[in-house]
Each structure stands twice: as C-alpha cells, then as structure tokens.
Design an enzyme around this catalytic site. Structure first.
Site, PDB file in Angstrom:
ATOM      1  N   GLY A 289       4.926 -10.391   4.081  1.00  0.00           N
ATOM      2  CA  GLY A 289       5.735 -10.286   5.291  1.00  0.00           C
ATOM      3  C   GLY A 289       5.132 -11.009   6.486  1.00  0.00           C
TER       4      GLY A 289
ATOM      5  CG  MET B  23      -1.895  -1.202   1.143  1.00  0.00           C
ATOM      6  SD  MET B  23      -3.413  -0.955   2.057  1.00  0.00           S
ATOM      7  CE  MET B  23      -2.788  -0.840   3.703  1.00  0.00           C
TER       8      MET B  23
ATOM      9  N   GLY C 253      11.078  -2.917   5.154  1.00  0.00           N
ATOM     10  CA  GLY C 253      10.304  -4.162   5.182  1.00  0.00           C
ATOM     11  C   GLY C 253       9.804  -4.516   3.784  1.00  0.00           C
ATOM     12  CG  HIS C 254       6.851  -2.039   1.951  1.00  0.00           C
ATOM     13  ND1 HIS C 254       6.831  -0.875   2.667  1.00  0.00           N
ATOM     14  CD2 HIS C 254       5.617  -2.582   2.102  1.00  0.00           C
ATOM     15  CE1 HIS C 254       5.644  -0.699   3.221  1.00  0.00           C
ATOM     16  NE2 HIS C 254       4.883  -1.720   2.901  1.00  0.00           N
TER      17      HIS C 254
ATOM     18  CB  ALA D 287       3.905   4.812   3.185  1.00  0.00           C
ATOM     19  CG  LEU D 288       7.214   1.475  -1.085  1.00  0.00           C
ATOM     20  CD1 LEU D 288       7.959   1.233  -2.396  1.00  0.00           C
ATOM     21  CD2 LEU D 288       6.321   0.280  -0.755  1.00  0.00           C
TER      22      LEU D 288
ATOM     23  CD  GLN E  98      -5.820  -3.800   2.919  1.00  0.00           C
ATOM     24  OE1 GLN E  98      -5.747  -4.262   1.786  1.00  0.00           O
ATOM     25  NE2 GLN E  98      -4.831  -3.928   3.785  1.00  0.00           N
TER      26      GLN E  98
ATOM     27  CB  SER F 214       4.535  -0.425  10.563  1.00  0.00           C
ATOM     28  OG  SER F 214       3.246   0.034  10.223  1.00  0.00           O
TER      29      SER F 214
HETATM   30  P1  AMP Z   1       1.487  -2.991   3.447  1.00  0.00           P
HETATM   31  O1  AMP Z   1       2.028  -1.930   2.546  1.00  0.00           O
HETATM   32  O2  AMP Z   1       1.472  -2.606   4.880  1.00  0.00           O
HETATM   33  O3  AMP Z   1       0.192  -3.563   2.951  1.00  0.00           O
HETATM   34  O4  AMP Z   1       2.541  -4.185   3.377  1.00  0.00           O
HETATM   35  C1  AMP Z   1       2.871  -4.800   2.166  1.00  0.00           C
HETATM   36  C2  AMP Z   1       3.646  -6.059   2.445  1.00  0.00           C
HETATM   37  O5  AMP Z   1       4.831  -5.731   3.169  1.00  0.00           O
HETATM   38  C3  AMP Z   1       2.880  -7.053   3.320  1.00  0.00           C
HETATM   39  O6  AMP Z   1       3.119  -8.367   2.839  1.00  0.00           O
HETATM   40  C4  AMP Z   1       3.494  -6.844   4.674  1.00  0.00           C
HETATM   41  O7  AMP Z   1       3.418  -7.974   5.517  1.00  0.00           O
HETATM   42  C5  AMP Z   1       4.920  -6.545   4.309  1.00  0.00           C
HETATM   43  N1  AMP Z   1       5.585  -5.838   5.392  1.00  0.00           N
HETATM   44  C6  AMP Z   1       5.145  -4.725   6.045  1.00  0.00           C
HETATM   45  N2  AMP Z   1       5.983  -4.394   7.035  1.00  0.00           N
HETATM   46  C7  AMP Z   1       6.977  -5.324   7.020  1.00  0.00           C
HETATM   47  C8  AMP Z   1       8.155  -5.540   7.814  1.00  0.00           C
HETATM   48  N3  AMP Z   1       8.477  -4.743   8.817  1.00  0.00           N
HETATM   49  N4  AMP Z   1       8.946  -6.592   7.502  1.00  0.00           N
HETATM   50  C9  AMP Z   1       8.629  -7.428   6.475  1.00  0.00           C
HETATM   51  N5  AMP Z   1       7.535  -7.275   5.696  1.00  0.00           N
HETATM   52  C10 AMP Z   1       6.726  -6.246   5.967  1.00  0.00           C
END
Ligand code: AMP
Length: 285
Positions: A149, A30, A36-37, A32-33, A61, A187
């Site tokens: 993740g 989503m 983790g991404h 705001a990378l 969601q 996050s």
């Molecule tokens: P999001 O942008 O929050 O929907 O996350 C996109 C993907 O990145 C999802 O599969 C998350 O689980 C993964 N993700 C988010 N934060 C982390 C993190 N700190 N470490 C590893 N993967 C992450």
C-alpha cells in the site's frame, strides 16, 4: 480457502500450482484486516490466478515492545473476511517458523538514505525488520507479484530497493491508500484511538490535501508552516512532516525543480502513532 501454518505445506501446494502455470499474487499483512488490506487483495485477484495473503505480526519491525504487545490481533475475524472475499490461500506462520534461529539472523541490506529519513529516523531498526521479513516471506512464497500500500510509502521504497539487491523477479505493485469517509487513512492502529483522538485525526488528511493544493503556487516553507498550524490542536502532535523526492526520499527544497514530490507525515494522536502521505506532484518526463 486454504489456510497454511507450515512453510513446507504451503510450498508444496504452491509449487504444484506453479508447475501448472498459475500466476501468484502475494499480499503480506500483520492482520487486523481492513478495507485497505482487502483492496490489495482485490488487485491481486484481478491480476493473478491465485492470491496468497499472509498474516504475521512481525516482532522484528517493532521498535517498542509495548507497541508489539498492544498490536491488535483478531485472527478469526481476519479469516472470515478473507473467506468472504474468496481469497485463495492464507499463510499464518508461528514465529518459530519464520525465525527458526534465536536470536534472529539478520540480512544486511544497503538502503543509503532511504532508511535514514522520516520513519527511519524515528523508528530505529524498523526497516531492517521490514526488509528482512518481506525477503523471508518472498523466499517462501516466490510470487509473481507483490502488492503493497501507498499508505506506507517509505516501506514501498525500501522493499523496492531490497528486491533490487536480491535480484528478485517479483514485480512490486503499489496500491492507493484507502481512506475512511472523513479522509483518515485506514490503519489497524485506528481502532486503538480514543473517540477524541479519532475525531481530530482527519486533520492529517486535511493538512496533506491543503499541501497538495498549495504545491503549484507556494514554497516548501509555506506549506510546512500551514501544515503545522492546521495540526496545532490539543489531541494531535506531529512528529515530522516532510516534503521529499518521490524516488530518493530526500528533502525537496524547490518545488518547481522537482517532478515527483511526496509529502509524508507521522502524527501522534494520544498513544497512537499515525502515518500518512500524499503525492503532491508527479510529472512523467
Ligand atoms: P500492515 O498489516 O499494516 O503491515 O499492512 C499490510 C499492507 O497493507 C501494507 O502493504 C500496507 O501498506 C497496506 N495498507 C495498510 N493500510 C492501507 C490503506 N489504508 N490503504 C492501502 N493499503 C494499506
């Protein structure tokens, strides 16, 4: 790096690549990378010839309008980060592209208990939105591998169940949680924390680590008590802390009787809801 906004153009590019035998890894986000991404993308780049990263803030969601509205959006920065790491393809669709009908047509999946507990209990409708958007994106990209993740452990379980239900041939790869130096799980929501809440937030990781240390010689009850005691500070407010079976996500009663145990938690830090988890025990039999 190629950037697509339209499904038809993305698909015609990818189908050409697939005809040439190119393996495709997919990382839905989503935006705001953060690191983790990017770690998911690195894994995808290692294991595939071409990687696709999608950036789409999925409205279905979010169970709170306020959360959707305030979700960080920084698309120019995201694109720069992706270009710097030599990502191949970015898919950034508009809402109408993903959900052409209004109101959205929802597929119903059957998740049993998986979507009733923990996040499912506190964020009604959240996993229906997640499962639907991932199914839609997979239908568009049709990757060989999908990278998600561990940070969102329950989400991975839901997507695994969804893939099974649609008889998908895409392989799901769960990647480890990336953390800040002080242990806070990375996050997109962390940037909304005030300084005070940011300072308190690493207690979540400390609580989970302590839980893991206690797993061998302690009980579920004792670990829970310790976690809530440690997080009993003015700037944090735990919503749940559960010790569950790593597959079924059902509560574990006796740690010695279970080979795969995960602790999952959601904690409010001011207005920001943080989730995290840790595998306490995994014994392959
Ligand atoms: P999001 O942008 O929050 O929907 O996350 C996109 C993907 O990145 C999802 O599969 C998350 O689980 C993964 N993700 C988010 N934060 C982390 C993190 N700190 N470490 C590893 N993967 C992450």
């Amino acid at each position: 790096m190629l950037i697509f906004k339209r499904i038809a153009e993305l698909q015609s590019y990818l189908s050409y690549k697939k005809e040439c035998g190119t393996s495709i890894g997919f990382v839905p986000t989503m935006g705001a990378l953060h690191e983790g991404h990017l770690s998911l993308l690195r894994q995808s780049k290692k294991e595939n010839q071409l990687s696709v990263c999608s950036i789409f803030v999925n409205p279905t969601q979010f169970n709170e309008k306020k959360d959707l509205k305030s979700y960080p959006r920084m698309f120019a920065r995201d694109i720069r980060l992706l270009a710097e790491m030599k990502n191949d393809v970015v898919f950034m669709p508009e809402e109408e592209e993903i959900y052409p009908q209004n109101p959205y047509k929802v597929n119903t999946f059957e998740f049993g208990e998986l979507d009733k507990v923990m996040e499912g209990e506190f964020r009604p409708g959240h996993f229906e939105g997640v499962a639907n958007v991932v199914a839609r994106l997979l239908d568009i990209v049709q990757p060989h591998r999908l990278y998600m993740g561990q940070k969102d452990y329950q989400q991975v379980a839901i997507v695994r169940a969804m893939l099974k239900q649609i008889s998908s041939r895409t392989e799901l790869v769960m990647c480890p949680t990336m953390r800040e130096k002080d242990g806070l799980a990375m996050s997109s929501r962390n940037m909304k924390l005030t300084e005070r809440h940011r300072q308190a937030a690493p207690l979540i990781y400390q609580g989970l680590t302590k839980a893991r240390q206690m797993t061998e010689n302690s009980s579920v009850q004792k670990i829970k008590e310790l976690f809530f005691k440690l997080l009993d500070v003015p700037d944090l407010s735990p919503e749940y802390f559960e010790i569950v079976d790593g597959d079924s996500l059902l509560s574990v009663k006796d740690l010695s009787e279970n080979n795969f145990v995960v602790a999952c938690t959601a904690v409010w830090a001011g207005d920001v809801r943080l989730i995290d988890n840790m595998i306490l025990k995994k014994i392959d039999v």
